[in-house]
Design a protein around this motif. Sequence first.
Motif, short mmCIF file in Angstrom:
data_model
loop_
_atom_site.label_atom_id
_atom_site.label_comp_id
_atom_site.label_asym_id
_atom_site.label_seq_id
_atom_site.Cartn_x
_atom_site.Cartn_y
_atom_site.Cartn_z
N GLN A 393 -17.17 5.67 -4.01
CA GLN A 393 -18.14 6.79 -2.73
C GLN A 393 -18.48 5.59 -1.48
N MET A 394 -19.00 4.94 -2.54
CA MET A 394 -19.42 3.07 -1.65
C MET A 394 -18.49 2.81 -1.21
N ARG A 395 -17.40 2.51 -1.63
CA ARG A 395 -16.16 1.67 -1.33
C ARG A 395 -16.39 -0.17 -1.62
N ALA A 396 -17.18 -0.32 -3.18
CA ALA A 396 -17.47 -1.53 -3.46
C ALA A 396 -15.77 -2.19 -3.73
N GLN A 397 -15.15 -1.21 -3.86
CA GLN A 397 -13.65 -1.93 -4.76
C GLN A 397 -12.93 -2.63 -3.73
N LEU A 398 -13.11 -2.98 -2.14
CA LEU A 398 -12.86 -3.12 -1.40
C LEU A 398 -13.17 -4.59 -0.57
N ASP A 399 -12.56 -5.79 -0.76
CA ASP A 399 -12.39 -6.83 -0.65
C ASP A 399 -11.88 -6.84 1.04
N GLN A 400 -13.68 -6.71 2.01
CA GLN A 400 -13.39 -7.10 3.08
C GLN A 400 -12.98 -7.91 4.11
N GLU A 401 -12.51 -8.93 3.31
CA GLU A 401 -11.60 -10.08 3.78
C GLU A 401 -10.49 -10.55 3.74
N LYS A 402 -10.06 -9.40 2.87
CA LYS A 402 -8.53 -9.23 2.28
C LYS A 402 -7.73 -9.10 3.64
N SER A 403 -6.53 -8.48 3.61
CA SER A 403 -5.77 -8.14 4.38
C SER A 403 -5.18 -6.24 3.56
N LEU A 404 -4.75 -5.89 4.18
CA LEU A 404 -4.81 -4.68 3.74
C LEU A 404 -3.11 -4.47 2.55
N ALA A 405 -1.94 -5.54 3.25
CA ALA A 405 -0.93 -5.58 1.62
C ALA A 405 -2.05 -6.17 0.94
N ASP A 406 -2.83 -6.99 1.13
CA ASP A 406 -3.24 -7.23 -0.14
C ASP A 406 -4.08 -6.83 -1.03
N THR A 407 -4.25 -6.44 -0.33
CA THR A 407 -5.43 -5.25 -1.18
C THR A 407 -4.63 -4.07 -2.11
N ILE A 408 -3.69 -3.67 -1.55
CA ILE A 408 -2.75 -2.70 -2.67
C ILE A 408 -1.88 -3.25 -3.49
N SER A 409 -0.57 -4.14 -2.51
CA SER A 409 -0.18 -4.92 -3.47
C SER A 409 -0.79 -6.61 -3.81
N PRO A 410 -1.79 -7.13 -4.22
CA PRO A 410 -1.92 -8.21 -3.84
C PRO A 410 -1.09 -9.92 -5.56
N GLY A 411 -0.04 -10.78 -4.41
CA GLY A 411 0.86 -11.20 -4.94
C GLY A 411 1.44 -10.66 -5.03
N SER A 412 1.97 -9.81 -3.89
CA SER A 412 3.14 -8.82 -4.22
C SER A 412 3.95 -8.14 -3.22
N ASP A 413 5.34 -8.04 -2.16
CA ASP A 413 5.05 -7.18 -1.16
C ASP A 413 6.17 -5.98 -2.24
N TRP A 414 5.97 -5.54 -2.74
CA TRP A 414 5.92 -4.29 -3.36
C TRP A 414 5.47 -3.73 -4.85
N VAL A 415 5.32 -2.57 -4.75
CA VAL A 415 4.79 -0.97 -5.19
C VAL A 415 5.15 -0.56 -6.17
N GLU A 416 5.06 -0.25 -7.61
CA GLU A 416 5.92 0.70 -7.49
C GLU A 416 4.99 2.55 -8.30
N ILE A 417 5.48 3.25 -7.69
CA ILE A 417 5.66 4.25 -7.70
C ILE A 417 6.33 5.58 -9.12
N ASN A 418 5.91 5.95 -10.12
CA ASN A 418 6.49 6.49 -11.19
C ASN A 418 7.50 5.52 -11.44
N GLY A 419 7.95 4.46 -11.24
CA GLY A 419 9.24 3.83 -11.56
C GLY A 419 10.35 3.65 -10.67
N ALA A 420 9.48 4.13 -9.43
CA ALA A 420 10.40 3.47 -8.43
C ALA A 420 9.84 2.10 -7.94
N LYS A 421 10.73 1.56 -7.43
CA LYS A 421 9.55 -0.04 -6.39
C LYS A 421 9.94 0.63 -4.82
#
Length: 641
Positions: A393-421
């Motif tokens: 609830q305090m949003r402590a997990q979010l790095d304020q300086e990181k971009s949205l893309a790096d927050t979701i998938s650091p160092g990669s352009d892909w995320v894997e959801i239930n086995g699908a990229k």
Amino acid sequence: MSLYTISDAQLAFGHVALLDHADFSLEAGERVGLIGRNGAGKSSLLKIVADLAKPDDGLITRQQHVVSVYVPQEPEFEAGASVFDAVAGGLAHARELLDEYDHVAHALADTPEGPQHDTLLARMNTLQSSLDTTDAWNWRTRVSTTLQQIGLDGGAQVGALSGGMQKRVALAQALVVQPDVLLLDEPTNHLDFDGIRWLEELLLGQRAGLLFITHDRAFLDRIATRIVELDRGRLLSYPGNFSAYQTRKAQQLEVERIENDKFDKLLAQEEVWIRKGVEARRTRSVGRIARLVQMRNERAERRNVQGNVKLDVAQGEKSGKIVAELTDVTKRFGARTVVDHFSATLMRGDKIGLVGPNGAGKTTLLKLILGELQPDEGRVRVGTNLQVAYFDQMRAQLDQEKSLADTISPGSDWVEINGAKKHVMSYLGDFLFAPERARSPVKSLSGGERNRLLLARLFARPANVLVLDEPTNDLDIPTLELLEELLTDYDGTVLLVSHDRAFLDNVVTSVIASEGEGKWREYVGGFTDWQTQSARSEQLAQRDAPKEPVKEAASKDSAAGRNAQRAVKLSYKEQRELDALPERIAALEREQKTIGAQLEDGSIFTKDAQEGTRLTQRYAQIDEELMAALERWNELESKGK
């Protein structure tokens, strides 16, 4: 005549029209709930009504001498200020007038007759009239009365109070002004269930017109007499509470869909016709061509319903059948017992809500369940193969300086959801983040957008246990409803802390509730079920409590003795007055409860606006009469002792 009216208002932020030739009015006694998507412009509209901002264009009219007060989502106070001084800040203008009156009075006494004396005398008369109109002479009494009404200690330091109590101070600062229009931005934020119920009762008893922003659907259902939705730049009005709005909105969207389908079909036919080329020119249908150009423009300008968040959670492997087993668990912090001999078994697939007042220890209990905190006594057995995803609830997990893309998938352009990229841009698009926002830093996001980003990050990671600590803060209503659907269909285990009553009712299968002094108890069902079962348990406990007739008799004898002593010290008239006061107070409370029930659903304002106004005024008047009666009772009681 309306208290406040906006006609043909326009307001743009960049290329986005927040208000697009919008109209709005607020009548006396109305309680209007303002809803809309995050970023739609609700707070901007509230500030326009509060005269803290101006639209780009449009006509604004307000009744003469109408007083409006705005309470922001996150109120700010002077460092080191006492509660009394903070609330008195609402009367700053009245106090300035008093200071000037004193200054003019002293100057007048030292000025001989002549032009300057006459000027000072005229100013003094003007000030006296203003002070009489605003009742500024009694500002200290007004502050003290408001503090008593809201249950605040004037001597306390505002900075030492919890977020919920600071919210009360902000409301007291607004109410001491006795406004005609009260403007509230997310008033339930930081309030626990008791605080929300207290606020509901307070607002139902106010005679002021009310315009408020909230995503709390239960609060909207209880308070609102009308819903106004800010939708794609337009303000749409729906009489009644939130449940009534949902029905009408569904009907309206269906009509809009049918009309758009018809329009698009006709446009397609006209496009085919214009492409016939030579045949079209031979017919020389200039009017038809002009109509086609107009239709193309209309189609381009049509602002379709904003897309909704596409929520999907990456399911982890199944956990063990038992997620956690607590046996006689006790946890203390110093002399304070937060959890006292609590036992429970949490099974795979359970969806459990933890409820209780702020500071009761909900987060501590969560950490005990997950094995992140060791108990002082008792035993916690954590299940096997747990993959926990935590929403903070305090949003402590979010790095304020990181971009949205790096927050979701650091160092990669892909995320894997239930086995699908899935490409990170596409995934962020599912959460309503445009591609150009993907490289923006987290610090540029609003509160609602940060919550959406945290949900996107949470759901991108395989998990079989979701721990959600106040996930509903700042989320708009459509996103809340989709999150409810996701959690309902989720195969894993959900541990949820929330003050959103509708959200708890729609998601959880059981509730673990704080019952004070470190005691916790589990109830089957949602928030409403917990309230019903808890009330029934309390009634049964009172009914089965052993009676003590001897002590009762002694108490009566003692009371009789006190009355006999009092009769000696009170006059006959005062004794009669004292004897009658309990019944008078009870009668006033009954009358206020009856009026509150009539005002609650808001239908009285639709049927008879004048009667609705009269009832709200009477409700407020009863408050004053009750206070006077209680003070008199206390005075006579003290005198008779």
